[in-house]
Structure formats: C-alpha cells, structure tokens
Scaffold this active site. Structure first.
Site, short mmCIF file in Angstrom:
data_model
loop_
_atom_site.label_atom_id
_atom_site.label_comp_id
_atom_site.label_asym_id
_atom_site.label_seq_id
_atom_site.Cartn_x
_atom_site.Cartn_y
_atom_site.Cartn_z
N LEU B 14 44.09 86.86 69.11
CA LEU B 14 45.36 86.50 68.49
C LEU B 14 45.68 85.04 68.80
O LEU B 14 46.44 84.76 69.72
CB LEU B 14 46.45 87.41 69.05
CG LEU B 14 47.29 88.16 68.03
CD1 LEU B 14 48.36 88.97 68.69
CD2 LEU B 14 47.88 87.21 67.03
N HIS B 15 45.10 84.12 68.06
CA HIS B 15 45.33 82.71 68.33
C HIS B 15 46.17 82.07 67.23
O HIS B 15 46.75 82.77 66.41
CB HIS B 15 44.00 81.98 68.48
CG HIS B 15 43.37 82.26 69.82
ND1 HIS B 15 42.08 81.91 70.11
CD2 HIS B 15 43.86 82.87 70.92
CE1 HIS B 15 41.81 82.29 71.35
NE2 HIS B 15 42.87 82.88 71.85
N ALA B 16 46.20 80.75 67.25
CA ALA B 16 47.11 80.02 66.37
C ALA B 16 47.08 80.51 64.91
O ALA B 16 48.11 80.83 64.34
CB ALA B 16 46.80 78.54 66.44
N ALA B 19 48.33 84.14 64.52
CA ALA B 19 49.76 84.18 64.86
C ALA B 19 50.58 83.66 63.68
O ALA B 19 51.63 84.20 63.34
CB ALA B 19 50.02 83.34 66.10
#
Lengths: 588, 93
Positions: B14-16, B19
């Site tokens: 769940l990264h940039a 997200a």
C-alpha cells in the site's frame, strides 16, 4: 582557509568549479508566533489563499514534466496535490491556527515537522518508495506562498549547489539555473536526482560525509569532480589550475569528437553502433553521442532506483512502451532482469538461486510478469526484442518460448524477436540446437571473460587483468560467430570491451554486426569504425586470432594495434588528453 | 457500520500510488471509512495516514465504513483491491 578533499560517488560526469551556494534543507527551528484572537479569521483566509496558490503551482509543475523524460517526477507532484487536499494535513494546520492561535507560517511548520517525524517513525524498517521530502516539498512551497506569491524556487545562478536533500520541485528546474556542479547526500546512481544530473550533464557527486556539510560555507571555492568521485573544498592554486585544465579539455574532447562523428552516415559503417541503457534519462545521450537505438537495456535499473518491490506488469509495460517509443524506429533490445551475484535485487523468494535466466526461471511470477509486459509493449512497438541473460541450455529458451506462445494464444499477440547473451562458455556446444531458435546473439564480454579465465572476486588464477582482452576471448568469439553466420543469426557485442576504440578494428574484421556501449563512449568507436578500411580490419583480426600467447597479445596491442588506432584519432585532431578513459587499463 | 477484510494484492504494497486510488474512491462516498492494519488505523480519505500504514504486499487490512452508503463504499473498495488498484494492464497501451 584549509583545503580539503572529500571522497564521494560520481552520479554523472564532468567537472564543475565555482563558489558554493547552499540550498536550505527542511529546517524546523521556528518560533511559535502567536496571533490575537480576532486575527484568526484573517489568518485562516491567508492560509487558504496560499493553499490554493500552492495547488495551482503544483499542477503547473506536474504539467511541466508530463510526457517528458522526467514523467516519474510527475507522480510525485500528483502525490503532493493529494497532500495539499488531505484533511490530515490541512486539518492540523487549521486546528493550530484556531485552537493554539499560531500564525499560519508557524502552523504549517509545526505540522510539517510532526508529519515528518511520524512518517519516519511509522515507516522505518518498512520498504518505502517515497521519502518525506517528496511530499514535504509541497509544504515548503506553501510557506513560500504565505510570504509572497512565488511560482518556483529561487536559486542562485552559477556556482556549485550544495543540496543535501533535493526536492523534486527544485530538481525539475535545475536546467534553468545554469549551475556548475551539484553535491547531494544521495549516492544512488539510479535515484531521481542522479538521472536528472546525467541527462542535464551537471557534474554531480553524492557525498554522505557529515563533516562536509558542517565545513561548507556559502561562497566557499568548490570543485566537483564527478569523473574522479571527489569534492574539493578551498582547493589550492595547484588543484584549481589542474581542474580548470581538465575541465577545459574534457569539454573540448566531448564537443570536438561529437562534431566529427555526427558527420558520419551510420549506413556507411561496417557495423551498427548502439547504446547500452539503464535509465530512461540516458535516451537523450544516445542521440547526442550518435547511437542507433539500444543494443542492451538493463531493465532491472529502470525499476531498482524506485523500490525494491517487484514492479507489476502494467508498470513495466508502460515503461517499455515509453522507452521503445523514444528510440523508435531503432531497436530496443530489452534484456530480462539479470539478478544474482553481488547485484542488488528485488525481494525474492528464498529458494531463488543462481544468476541470469536460470535464476528467473526459479522466480516464475517475476519472469512471467516481465515477459508479458515486454510482449504487451511489443504489440505497438515493433522495435522491441527480448534478450535473455546468461543462457546456458536449449531448455531455458524453450521454457521462455512456451510462455511467450501461451500469451500469444490467450491475447492474439505477435511474439517479439528473441536474442540471447553469450556469456557462459559451454553454450558453444549447444549452439547447433539454440541458433535455429533465436534471432540474434550478443556477447556479454564482462562475464564471458570471467568464465573463460576462471576469475572470481579474488581475481583470476591465469590473468593479471580480466578487463584486458585475452587471446581466448577473440578465439572463442570467432568460433561462435562462425556458427551464427552459418545459421544466419546476427551477432552483437554489448560488454565493456566494445567501448574501447583500440579493439574496434578487430571486432569489425571478425564480422560482428553490432557493437553496443555506454552512450558517451560511442563517438570514438564510431570514428575508428568509419576510418579503418575493411581490408585493414580483417588483417588486424587475422593477426589477433593467430596470437595464442598472452604476452605476445599484450605486446601486439601496445606496439601495433594501439598506435594504429591512436593515429586515426589524432588525424582528426581530437584532443586525446581530455578523454576520461585509459585505453590500456579498462575500468571495472 | 460494516467491516470487511481485504488483501493487499499489489506487488508494491500500500504505497503512494495505491493510497491515491483509495483516497479518490473514498471521496466519492458519504460514509466515514477507516482502514486498519496490524493495530494501526488510518482515515481512508487521508493519503498521509494511508501511506503511514505502509501495509506490506499480501497483508490483510480491515476496511470499516459507517454511513448511509457504507455498503456501496465497501463494495467499491473491495473491487479496487481486487483490481490491483486500477493498475491492471489495459489492453492496447
């Protein structure tokens, strides 16, 4: 003042000399300035206005890089836009203004400080593709807008810029500031800032030494030598004179050789000369130095700088598509991930071992995603081909082909051409089976020489330098080229040795179809290839192949081949003292 | 209020990027939505809080929605998670 030398890591090439200017790092030594209760309303209005201005400027920054080679930075600006709309950010600032009655600047500063601390604490030890400065950059610009409406960061022109952590919004405008050199804290050659520095050709050194950042003062005379991985503070007269001279001849050398080689029609060359690419931002260098397409794309470098996570198929396909479009109509030979040995890799399952295609066949999901991405990109970019590293057996090629055929059936896709790298000597004995299955072969001479000479990281038991061609290399290549020619399979070389102009006549004479090398090494090789008559090249190749003794080989290179090639370069008045590379001592 | 367990299927966790996709989806709904991962809770409308969850690939997150359109919101997020945050290859790029 005392003169000092700091050892760092060159992130680009060249030498920069000038007074230091220091870019302010995020600095939270702020005062909590309070406001009167009846000013709260006005302060909120001021904050909202600055917020709107910052959002607008962020959109402009994003547009500025979209569809350029710095597209990746564009994503960081999209991230910054989200931050500016995030209640977790704006809500805190508003609360600090209304509840604590802080002025807008103090409220923004305090929020940024808290956010950075929290971000670092919560994400420490976990893999992160984003650094705090990537989004706090937006907060810094917000502060600027609170002061006065500005559209871009103000930096002094000229001089050497010292920027420990450089913000994305500064990086994309570096070109406008005409800086002589750059020192940053990051030492990763595939980081955003390294690729920007390479493509803008700003001499840049990554330096982690705390002492340096403590010692440096604004206006300090500074030399950044990206060629020598060094930064000089307060250099003495002698150092200054030497580097001015080196800088001048490096520039002259680069300009004059490019002028000369840009006149050469590549169709008249006896072989094609292409570039080795590892970063999107190297593409302009390919054009500048006159390379015809990418003979080797080290795909792992396209992704490793951003994250150690395995990139998914969609992201890969997009990158391959973009790269192929930029080099079209010339070829883009995409080598599949070449991990193992001492190379940095993505996170992989425990059972994965070995190197090259052998390793990839262990890590089936990764290989599958990559081959599908390459195949997908090929459908619209017919200049793409797939190149497999460290191939040892026919079975490896068969397994890859089965996967490709499966995708072709499922999606009605066309299958891209397939090439292999010749690096493992035993592959010679499988060539009769392998050659009918592939479209081209490419010699990866770095590994090939190691394996031929039994070298490991402790050196070779039989050779004093594995970077200097051994008679066995020429002999082995000759055997492979003959088999390839019989099968009408084209032959290329993409190892380090191809970049040394001394050996260009030999490779031409042996009948290689292509040479591929680091873009900036192309001009010399091209010049030699165009000036050496084919008959002479064949004669030199025959001599090289007749020499079987290592000592004799060295002597011949130093006394005959070398002087012949240097004469060609001298004829064109190329200032050879400006070249960075030593003919006889190839760098690792 | 409803809850549902979802698995972070994207290779990068769940990264940039992911997200961002979540925030965009959440903003289309009225319900108040939270994501919970290993005792840490994030407001799903805040990109910062989501990034600070730093949920690893393959980890489970609980989505908790409370509001008039909670059913639709959870269904939409489930689809987003299953679709690898809209990063699934689109034919003909």
């Amino acid at each position: 003042m005392e003169s000092k030398i700091y050892e760092g890591r060159g992130l680009s090439t060249g030498i920069g000399i000038g007074p230091a200017s220091i870019m302010p790092d995020l600095n939270y030594q702020f005062k909590e300035v309070h406001i009167y209760h009846d000013s709260v309303e006005k302060e909120l209005e001021r904050f909202n206005q600055a917020l709107e201005n910052t959002k607008n400027s962020t959109r402009k920054l994003r547009d500025h890089v979209t569809n350029t080679l710095f597209d990746d930075l564009g994503q960081l600006f999209t991230l910054q836009e989200s931050l500016l709309e995030d209640p977790g950010f704006t809500g805190r600032v508003v609360l600090l203004i209304t509840e604590d009655q802080l002025c807008a600047e103090s409220a923004v500063m305090k929020t940024m400080k808290q956010l950075e601390e929290q971000f670092v604490e919560k994400t420490s030890g976990k893999p992160q593709s984003t650094r705090a400065i990537d989004f706090l950059d937006a907060g810094m610009r917000l502060l600027g807008h609170l002061e006065a409406p500005i559209s871009r960061p103000r930096l002094p022109h000229g001089g050497v810029l010292i920027a420990r952590r450089i913000a994305p919004s500064v990086a994309v405008f570096l070109d406008d500031y005409e800086i002589e050199g750059l020192v940053v804290e990051n030492t990763n050659r595939s980081s955003h800032i390294a690729v920007v520095a390479q493509s803008l050709e700003i001499p840049t050194v990554g330096l982690t030494s705390e002492n340096f950042y403590r010692d440096i003062k604004v206006g300090c005379p500074t030399i950044v030598s990206a060629n020598r991985n060094r930064v000089y503070l307060n250099p003495d007269e002698q150092q200054l004179a030497t580097h001015r001279e080196a800088q001048k001849s490096f520039r002259q050398f680069t300009t004059s050789i490019c002028q000369e080689t840009n006149k050469i029609d590549p169709d008249n060359l006896p072989l094609q000369i292409r570039g080795n690419l590892g970063l999107m931002e190297e593409i302009p260098l390919l054009e500048k130095y006159g390379g015809r397409g990418a003979g080797l794309v080290r795909t792992e470098f396209l992704f490793l700088g951003h994250s150690t996570d395995m990139p998914d198929e969609a992201i890969q396909a997009e990158i391959y598509h973009r790269l192929a479009r930029f080099v079209a109509p010339e070829p883009a030979n995409l080598r599949t991930f070449d991990f193992g040995g001492d190379k940095e890799t993505f996170k992989e399952p425990d059972e994965v071992e070995g190197r090259g295609i052998y390793r990839e066949l262990f890590n089936h999901d990764l290989l599958r995603a990559q081959l599908r991405a390459m195949c997908r990109a090929y459908q619209e970019n017919r200049n793409i081909s797939i190149m497999l590293p460290l191939v040892g057996t026919l079975e490896e090629i068969e397994q890859v082909k089965q996967l490709l055929q499966q995708f072709a059936r499922e999606k009605s896709w066309e299958i891209p051409p397939l090439g292999i790298m010749v690096e493992i000597p035993s592959v010679y004995f499988a060539l009769d089976d392998i050659l009918p299955e592939v479209d081209y072969i490419s010699f990866g001479t770095n590994d090939l020489m190691n394996y031929l000479l039994g070298a490991d990281r402790f050196g070779s038991p039989v050779a004093d330098s594995v970077n200097f061609p051994d008679p066995s290399l020429f002999g082995f290549m000759e055997m492979v080229i003959e088999k390839a020619k019989n099968n009408r399979v084209s032959t290329a070389l993409c190892g380090e040795i191809g970049a040394n102009p001394l050996f260009t006549p030999v490779f031409v004479g042996m009948g290689l179809d292509e040479l591929s090398m680091a873009p900036m090494r192309i001009p010399e090789v091209k010049l030699v290839a165009s000036r050496c008559p084919l008959e002479k090249a064949r004669e030199l190749a025959r001599t090289a192949l007749n020499i079987t003794c290592r000592r004799q080989n060295k002597q011949w290179i130093r006394e005959e081949l070398g002087p012949y090639v240097q004469e060609i370069l001298r004829e064109k008045s190329i200032p050879l003292e400006g070249r960075e590379f030593d003919y006889y001592e190839q760098e690792e | 209020m409803i809850e549902k367990k979802l698995i972070v299927s994207s290779a990068s966790g769940l990264h940039a990027r992911s997200a961002q996709a979540i925030v965009q989806e959440v903003n289309k709904h009225q319900a108040e939505i939270k994501l919970i991962n290993e005792n840490a809770e994030a407001d799903a409308a805040s990109i910062l809080e989501l990034m600070m969850l730093a949920a690893a690939p393959g980890s489970t997150v609980v989505v908790r929605a409370d509001g008039s359109d909670e059913q639709q919101a959870v269904a939409a997020l489930e689809e987003l998670f299953n679709n690898n945050f809209n990063k699934e290859p689109v034919d003909g790029i």
